[in-house]
Enzyme design. Sequence first.
Site, short mmCIF file in Angstrom:
data_model
loop_
_atom_site.label_atom_id
_atom_site.label_comp_id
_atom_site.label_asym_id
_atom_site.label_seq_id
_atom_site.Cartn_x
_atom_site.Cartn_y
_atom_site.Cartn_z
CB SER A 76 -0.95 0.01 1.20
OG SER A 76 -2.00 -0.89 0.95
CE LYS A 79 -3.90 0.80 -0.96
NZ LYS A 79 -4.52 0.38 0.31
CE1 TYR A 203 -4.73 -1.07 -4.26
CE2 TYR A 203 -5.60 -3.31 -4.22
CZ TYR A 203 -5.08 -2.21 -3.56
OH TYR A 203 -4.91 -2.25 -2.20
CE1 TYR A 255 -4.74 1.63 4.44
CE2 TYR A 255 -3.21 0.38 5.79
CZ TYR A 255 -3.60 0.86 4.58
OH TYR A 255 -2.85 0.59 3.47
CB VAL A 273 0.00 -5.91 4.17
CG1 VAL A 273 -1.24 -5.42 4.86
CG2 VAL A 273 -0.19 -6.05 2.69
N1 GLN Z 1 -2.41 -5.79 -1.65
C1 GLN Z 1 -3.02 -5.47 -0.39
C2 GLN Z 1 -4.51 -5.42 -0.56
O1 GLN Z 1 -4.96 -5.00 -1.58
C3 GLN Z 1 -2.50 -4.14 0.08
C4 GLN Z 1 -3.02 -3.78 1.44
C5 GLN Z 1 -2.04 -3.01 2.29
O2 GLN Z 1 -0.84 -2.94 2.04
N2 GLN Z 1 -2.55 -2.49 3.38
O3 GLN Z 1 -5.26 -5.79 0.31
#
Ligand code: GLN
Length: 320
Positions: A76, A79, A203, A255, A273
Amino acid sequence: MKCSETIKGNKVKQRLREVLDEIGTELQKERLRGKVADYIPPLAQVDPAKFGMAVMLHDGTLISAGDAAEKFSVQSISKVFALTLALGKRGDAIWHRVGREPSGDPFNSSILLELEKGIPRNPFINAGAIVIADILLSSHQPRETIGEIVRFVQSVSEDDDIFIDEFVARAEDHTGFNNAALANLLKAHKNLDNAPPHVLGVYHHQCALAMSCEQLARAGLFLSASGCNPLSGHRIISVERARRINALMMTCGHYDGSGDFAFRVGVPAKSGVGGGILAVVPGIASVAVWSPGLNQHGNSMLGTRALEMLCRQMNWSVFG
Ligand code: GLN
């Protein structure tokens, strides 16, 4: 530059070197390391003992510790770069399709999405990032869009050795049922222009970017330097846009753990993650840390600790 400024700069670098060594030594010994993401085999197999940290200052000095040169799945953290690219293409029009409020919910939650009629709370939860991927895809082929994201990250990092890990991308695609649900919900609410499988392809590939802490710290430098590459003076985005991206990292980058992160660390940051965190110390430095074990919010447990220690020792905070 005055002689006294050079001495001051050298002292900061020396102190940083010491602080990073201290953090590395202390955290390498820690037994409570959180839980490595296990929803796909390539992440589940990562050694929880890994730990890397890299700080890049505006003069290009890179100070790193541990496994800072080893690549990991940025997930993430991507992003941030996708949002920067989407803002460059569409400007503030993107805010009609995605909000700017923290969600207070887990990264992959769909609860608010239904209640709020398909407008995701922010671009850093999965639903919001899927909308951003849709904006980037516009009428292109997914492959072209993925290439564009990789090239953008390579260009801000000034490093061509940045790629997508195809094993991770494929595994994300095979197991991403929750993301597919979010994409379908967005499509049902007419907040997705393209076909959900194409948007998810983009994505999932951006999440599968593999980078080291050293590369990530370099990639985030423009956000700590008011939108400029401080080494070349080349402007990447406006001052205002850099401030706004940093504001979103601060309020939404972790988050439902964003408040706690702001309280403990005090600088804008985005987690993934894969166990990475990219943090921005405005006017001073860009920092990347990697420790694969996650806390209950899906954010790196020791990565957060490392940043907390670093910011406290260096007296870095956006809160004065
Ligand atoms: N690839 C993970 C997902 O889409 C990314 C989530 C994350 O890094 N928090 O759920």
